[in-house]
Write an enzyme that holds these catalytic residues in place. Structure first.
Site, PDB file in Angstrom:
ATOM      1  N   GLY A 293       0.818  -1.213   0.000  1.00  0.00           N
ATOM      2  CA  GLY A 293       0.000   0.000   0.000  1.00  0.00           C
ATOM      3  C   GLY A 293       0.848   1.258   0.000  1.00  0.00           C
ATOM      4  O   GLY A 293       0.648   2.159  -0.832  1.00  0.00           O
ATOM      5  N   LEU A 294       1.802   1.340   0.921  1.00  0.00           N
ATOM      6  CA  LEU A 294       2.627   2.546   0.994  1.00  0.00           C
ATOM      7  C   LEU A 294       3.657   2.575  -0.129  1.00  0.00           C
ATOM      8  O   LEU A 294       4.004   3.648  -0.637  1.00  0.00           O
ATOM      9  CB  LEU A 294       3.320   2.639   2.358  1.00  0.00           C
TER      10      LEU A 294
ATOM     11  N   LEU B 115      13.083 -10.752   1.422  1.00  0.00           N
ATOM     12  CA  LEU B 115      13.974 -10.214   2.456  1.00  0.00           C
ATOM     13  C   LEU B 115      14.669 -11.314   3.255  1.00  0.00           C
ATOM     14  O   LEU B 115      15.710 -11.068   3.882  1.00  0.00           O
ATOM     15  CB  LEU B 115      13.188  -9.297   3.399  1.00  0.00           C
TER      16      LEU B 115
ATOM     17  N   GLY C 186       9.513  -2.912   3.209  1.00  0.00           N
ATOM     18  CA  GLY C 186       9.127  -4.307   2.994  1.00  0.00           C
ATOM     19  C   GLY C 186       8.998  -5.069   4.292  1.00  0.00           C
ATOM     20  O   GLY C 186       9.650  -4.757   5.287  1.00  0.00           O
TER      21      GLY C 186
ATOM     22  N   ASN D 201       3.894   2.449  15.023  1.00  0.00           N
ATOM     23  CA  ASN D 201       3.349   2.850  16.330  1.00  0.00           C
ATOM     24  C   ASN D 201       3.185   1.633  17.242  1.00  0.00           C
ATOM     25  O   ASN D 201       3.047   1.803  18.458  1.00  0.00           O
ATOM     26  CB  ASN D 201       2.025   3.592  16.143  1.00  0.00           C
ATOM     27  N   HIS D 202       3.221   0.422  16.683  1.00  0.00           N
ATOM     28  CA  HIS D 202       3.041  -0.770  17.511  1.00  0.00           C
ATOM     29  C   HIS D 202       4.293  -1.116  18.328  1.00  0.00           C
ATOM     30  O   HIS D 202       4.252  -2.025  19.158  1.00  0.00           O
ATOM     31  CB  HIS D 202       2.528  -1.929  16.659  1.00  0.00           C
TER      32      HIS D 202
ATOM     33  N   TYR E 194       4.656  -8.488  15.861  1.00  0.00           N
ATOM     34  CA  TYR E 194       4.944  -7.470  14.838  1.00  0.00           C
ATOM     35  C   TYR E 194       5.625  -6.246  15.463  1.00  0.00           C
ATOM     36  O   TYR E 194       6.660  -5.766  14.971  1.00  0.00           O
ATOM     37  CB  TYR E 194       3.625  -7.103  14.152  1.00  0.00           C
TER      38      TYR E 194
ATOM     39  N   SER F  59      -1.076   5.487  11.124  1.00  0.00           N
ATOM     40  CA  SER F  59      -1.974   4.781  10.197  1.00  0.00           C
ATOM     41  C   SER F  59      -1.961   5.546   8.889  1.00  0.00           C
ATOM     42  O   SER F  59      -2.557   6.621   8.796  1.00  0.00           O
ATOM     43  CB  SER F  59      -3.404   4.748  10.752  1.00  0.00           C
TER      44      SER F  59
ATOM     45  N   ARG G 224      -9.963   5.725  16.137  1.00  0.00           N
ATOM     46  CA  ARG G 224      -8.563   5.693  16.577  1.00  0.00           C
ATOM     47  C   ARG G 224      -7.658   6.372  15.552  1.00  0.00           C
ATOM     48  O   ARG G 224      -6.721   7.103  15.895  1.00  0.00           O
ATOM     49  CB  ARG G 224      -8.142   4.240  16.794  1.00  0.00           C
TER      50      ARG G 224
HETATM   51  P1  NAI Z   1       1.826  -3.807   2.981  1.00  0.00           P
HETATM   52  O1  NAI Z   1       1.600  -5.089   3.688  1.00  0.00           O
HETATM   53  O2  NAI Z   1       0.785  -3.291   2.050  1.00  0.00           O
HETATM   54  O3  NAI Z   1       3.200  -3.886   2.168  1.00  0.00           O
HETATM   55  C1  NAI Z   1       4.313  -4.611   2.622  1.00  0.00           C
HETATM   56  C2  NAI Z   1       5.021  -5.176   1.411  1.00  0.00           C
HETATM   57  O4  NAI Z   1       6.129  -5.945   1.884  1.00  0.00           O
HETATM   58  C3  NAI Z   1       4.141  -6.106   0.569  1.00  0.00           C
HETATM   59  O5  NAI Z   1       4.120  -5.687  -0.777  1.00  0.00           O
HETATM   60  C4  NAI Z   1       4.783  -7.457   0.725  1.00  0.00           C
HETATM   61  O6  NAI Z   1       4.749  -8.252  -0.456  1.00  0.00           O
HETATM   62  C5  NAI Z   1       6.212  -7.093   1.090  1.00  0.00           C
HETATM   63  N1  NAI Z   1       6.851  -8.178   1.817  1.00  0.00           N
HETATM   64  C6  NAI Z   1       6.333  -8.907   2.843  1.00  0.00           C
HETATM   65  N2  NAI Z   1       7.182  -9.874   3.200  1.00  0.00           N
HETATM   66  C7  NAI Z   1       8.270  -9.730   2.405  1.00  0.00           C
HETATM   67  C8  NAI Z   1       9.477 -10.437   2.280  1.00  0.00           C
HETATM   68  N3  NAI Z   1       9.764 -11.509   3.045  1.00  0.00           N
HETATM   69  N4  NAI Z   1      10.365 -10.032   1.369  1.00  0.00           N
HETATM   70  C9  NAI Z   1      10.101  -8.962   0.573  1.00  0.00           C
HETATM   71  N5  NAI Z   1       8.968  -8.263   0.619  1.00  0.00           N
HETATM   72  C10 NAI Z   1       8.055  -8.646   1.539  1.00  0.00           C
HETATM   73  O7  NAI Z   1       2.147  -2.726   4.106  1.00  0.00           O
HETATM   74  P2  NAI Z   1       2.116  -1.144   4.006  1.00  0.00           P
HETATM   75  O8  NAI Z   1       0.876  -0.666   4.640  1.00  0.00           O
HETATM   76  O9  NAI Z   1       2.449  -0.709   2.648  1.00  0.00           O
HETATM   77  O10 NAI Z   1       3.305  -0.764   4.992  1.00  0.00           O
HETATM   78  C11 NAI Z   1       4.625  -0.590   4.522  1.00  0.00           C
HETATM   79  C12 NAI Z   1       5.563  -0.628   5.715  1.00  0.00           C
HETATM   80  O11 NAI Z   1       5.188   0.396   6.619  1.00  0.00           O
HETATM   81  C13 NAI Z   1       5.550  -1.935   6.480  1.00  0.00           C
HETATM   82  O12 NAI Z   1       6.852  -2.221   6.920  1.00  0.00           O
HETATM   83  C14 NAI Z   1       4.667  -1.643   7.673  1.00  0.00           C
HETATM   84  O13 NAI Z   1       5.013  -2.440   8.781  1.00  0.00           O
HETATM   85  C15 NAI Z   1       4.952  -0.176   7.901  1.00  0.00           C
HETATM   86  N6  NAI Z   1       3.836   0.503   8.532  1.00  0.00           N
HETATM   87  C16 NAI Z   1       2.704   0.792   7.811  1.00  0.00           C
HETATM   88  C17 NAI Z   1       1.649   1.446   8.403  1.00  0.00           C
HETATM   89  C18 NAI Z   1       0.436   1.847   7.648  1.00  0.00           C
HETATM   90  O14 NAI Z   1      -0.435   2.498   8.239  1.00  0.00           O
HETATM   91  N7  NAI Z   1       0.297   1.533   6.354  1.00  0.00           N
HETATM   92  C19 NAI Z   1       1.701   1.798   9.829  1.00  0.00           C
HETATM   93  C20 NAI Z   1       2.929   1.434  10.487  1.00  0.00           C
HETATM   94  C21 NAI Z   1       3.953   0.824   9.843  1.00  0.00           C
HETATM   95  C1  15L Z   2       0.607  -0.742  11.324  1.00  0.00           C
HETATM   96  O1  15L Z   2       1.741  -0.901  11.759  1.00  0.00           O
HETATM   97  C2  15L Z   2       0.102  -1.512  10.175  1.00  0.00           C
HETATM   98  O2  15L Z   2       1.121  -1.800   9.246  1.00  0.00           O
HETATM   99  C3  15L Z   2      -1.039  -0.836   9.456  1.00  0.00           C
HETATM  100  O3  15L Z   2      -1.663  -1.780   8.608  1.00  0.00           O
HETATM  101  C4  15L Z   2      -2.060  -0.279  10.447  1.00  0.00           C
HETATM  102  O4  15L Z   2      -2.671  -1.303  11.111  1.00  0.00           O
HETATM  103  C5  15L Z   2      -1.357   0.655  11.420  1.00  0.00           C
HETATM  104  O5  15L Z   2      -0.239   0.057  12.021  1.00  0.00           O
HETATM  105  C6  15L Z   2      -2.273   1.158  12.534  1.00  0.00           C
HETATM  106  O6  15L Z   2      -1.877   1.083  13.703  1.00  0.00           O
HETATM  107  O7  15L Z   2      -3.357   1.672  12.227  1.00  0.00           O
END
Ligand code: NAI
Ligand code: 15L
Length: 302
Positions: A49-50, A87, A107, A147-148, A171, A200, A209
């Site tokens: 997503g991001l 990864l 990732g 934030n977790h 996580y 978020s 929230r």
């Molecule tokens: P997402 O789940 O949409 O994207 C994560 C990407 O990482 C996916 O495309 C997935 O295929 C890839 N991935 C997962 N396991 C992998 C592996 N073993 N090797 C390579 N790639 C792998 O998550 P999102 O929302 O885009 O978040 C991006 C980052 O930001 C994550 O690290 C997440 O923990 C962090 N984050 C996101 C938040 C949010 O509100 N979207 C909040 C807090 C942290």
């Molecule tokens: C995260 O760390 C997650 O990656 C995201 O999917 C949301 O759940 C976000 O925190 C949140 O706390 O809203």
């Protein structure tokens, strides 16, 4: 042998280093087009997503944007490269990192999950990424923390980067590991990292929230741009949030980054209240900052 001899300090201090947020820095941060600071930036998690939101934005910060994920997500556009890598695979990560001068590490598993899966993607993944960065001389990383890491603080509390971690999930523990690991690689090898504890980040807040935790995609990009361009980043922890009226996080320890959010969840307040029920105030998800993560069951089959 590879210990940096220069004196390095953590820059999560209220005064900040000599180059900290000036009017000019803030002005640059708020510009639509951020300054191009790097030749080739690696963005992991590019299919997520991001990653998708940043793909169209981060190209402004570099000549070449190298996109990586473990899943395929189409072809490279102009000024892009694609380097698929799990990864958990050290050699694949090394190939993705080679030739880059900065990394946005998004990732990994982004929700609660069984520990073995978290171990591979988020813990081994961080180790592989930083080892590759060290070998290839990458000097700056923006790490998508969460934030977790501090999800077991109450929503009635306001915390700074100085508060001890209180992870709310496997996580969250993995993100705390990433923060500590990057601190070690800064102290030992001088690799600068911004640990961005993202709240978020979605197109809009999904629930009440998220009115406190929301980070717009444009503000996320502003924050990452600030982390990439600030003269001295050091090892910094910054809460990734927009300019929301209600907040649980105090970013005064990250002033040196010069991040100035331009968006706010406030414009969504009435609509979110109208479509969501009042929370049960005895529900841990309403008590703690981590929301539903504090009671997520990693053993439950999806
Ligand atoms: P997402 O789940 O949409 O994207 C994560 C990407 O990482 C996916 O495309 C997935 O295929 C890839 N991935 C997962 N396991 C992998 C592996 N073993 N090797 C390579 N790639 C792998 O998550 P999102 O929302 O885009 O978040 C991006 C980052 O930001 C994550 O690290 C997440 O923990 C962090 N984050 C996101 C938040 C949010 O509100 N979207 C909040 C807090 C942290
Ligand atoms: C995260 O760390 C997650 O990656 C995201 O999917 C949301 O759940 C976000 O925190 C949140 O706390 O809203």
């Amino acid at each position: 042998d590879n210990i940096r001899q220069t004196s390095r300090t953590s820059v999560n201090c209220s005064k900040g280093p000599p180059f900290c947020a000036t009017g000019l820095k803030k002005a640059l941060n708020t510009m639509v087009n951020p300054i191009k600071t790097h030749h080739r930036i690696l963005l992991t998690g590019a299919a997520g997503g991001l990653g998708t939101a940043l793909r169209s934005r981060l190209g402004m910060n570099c000549d070449v944007l190298r996109l990586s994920d473990k899943v395929a997500f189409g072809d490279a556009h102009d000024s892009e490269e694609i380097a698929l890598a799990d990864l958990a695979d050290a050699a694949a990560v090394d190939a993705a990192v080679a030739g880059c001068d900065a990394i946005g590490h998004l990732g990994g598993i982004s929700v609660e999950a069984p520990f073995e899966a978290i171990l591979q993607a988020n813990i081994l993944g961080v180790y592989h990424l930083y080892e590759s960065a060290r070998k290839h001389g990458v000097k700056r990383v923006v790490f998508a923390s969460s934030n977790h890491v501090t999800g077991f603080y109450k929503q009635s509390e306001t915390i700074t980067a100085d508060h001890p971690a209180r992870p709310d999930s496997y996580y969250g523990v993995s993100k705390a590991f990433g923060e500590d690991f990057s601190r070690f690689y800064f102290d030992r090898y001088g690799i600068e990292t911004a640990c961005v504890r993202i709240g978020s980040s979605f197109p809009e807040p999904k629930d009440r929230r998220m009115l406190a935790t929301w980070l717009s995609f444009d503000d996320l990009h502003r924050l990452i741009s600030a982390c990439l361009s600030t003269p001295v980043l050091g090892h910094s922890i910054v809460f990734g949030m927009s300019d929301n009226a209600v907040t649980w996080w105090d970013n005064s320890r990250a002033k040196h980054i010069g991040y100035v959010p331009q968006d706010s969840s406030d414009v969504f307040h009435d609509a979110v209240f109208a479509r969501t029920p009042a929370p049960d105030l005895n529900d841990p998800a309403a008590i703690y900052q981590g929301g539903g993560f504090v009671k997520a069951d990693p053993f439950k089959k999806a």
